[in-house]
Write a protein that holds these residues in place. Structure first.
Motif, short mmCIF file in Angstrom:
data_model
loop_
_atom_site.label_atom_id
_atom_site.label_comp_id
_atom_site.label_asym_id
_atom_site.label_seq_id
_atom_site.Cartn_x
_atom_site.Cartn_y
_atom_site.Cartn_z
N ILE A 1 0.91 -1.30 -0.06
CA ILE A 1 0.06 0.02 -0.16
C ILE A 1 0.92 1.23 -0.04
CG2 ILE A 1 -1.68 1.28 1.46
CD1 ILE A 1 -2.83 -1.52 2.04
N LEU A 2 1.92 1.36 0.91
CA LEU A 2 2.79 2.49 0.77
C LEU A 2 3.59 2.66 -0.28
CD1 LEU A 2 4.00 2.12 4.48
CD2 LEU A 2 2.59 3.67 3.88
N ALA A 3 4.04 1.69 -1.10
CA ALA A 3 4.52 1.86 -2.31
C ALA A 3 3.95 1.88 -3.43
CB ALA A 3 5.32 0.36 -2.50
N GLY A 4 2.59 2.00 -3.50
CA GLY A 4 1.61 2.24 -4.29
C GLY A 4 1.26 1.02 -4.99
N GLU A 5 1.71 -0.15 -4.91
CA GLU A 5 1.25 -1.34 -5.56
C GLU A 5 -0.19 -1.68 -5.59
OE1 GLU A 5 4.04 -4.40 -4.48
OE2 GLU A 5 5.50 -2.75 -4.54
#
Length: 128
Positions: free
Chosen positions: A25-29
């Motif tokens: 989630i934090l990486a935008g995946e």
């Protein structure tokens, strides 16, 4: 979304799931509104207990990463900037602790560590 578990890592399975989904989630995946697999499907795919996946999802919900809709499943919530900052600070602290442990084993002092950090930051600025 791919979750890989290790029975030999010493980290509880629910924690591994939580960390990997949170990192995605934090990486935008995984973006806002994306659906996560149901706890039953994830448990089946990972060959673990539903209790384990339920705990991971519960903790992710408690930290504001996901929300659940009865009968519809779990979805990624919009990222709260304070939450993102806190998670990133935790990652930095973990990385610095690992570097500090390695430096201690190598007999490096504070001045040498600061020199290394300054060098890395300078190299990063040159490539930006």
């Amino acid at each position: 979304m791919r979750v890989v578990l290790s029975n030999s890592s010493g980290v509880p399975l629910y924690q591994q799931i939580k960390e990997q989904i949170g990192a995605a989630i934090l990486a935008g995946e995984l973006g806002e509104g994306d659906a996560l697999p149901s706890v039953r499907v994830l448990a089946r795919d990972l060959r673990i207990s539903i209790i384990t996946t339920t705990r991971a999802y519960s903790e992710l919900a408690g930290e504001g990463f996901i929300g659940t809709v009865p009968g519809k499943g779990a979805f990624v919530l919009p990222l709260d900037s304070a939450l993102v900052r806190e998670q990133l600070l935790r990652q930095v602290e973990d990385g610095l602790q690992a570097a500090l442990d390695a430096a201690r084993r190598g007999g490096l002092g504070r001045d040498e560590l600061i020199q290394i950090l300054d060098g890395l930051m300078g190299a990063e600025r040159e490539h930006a």
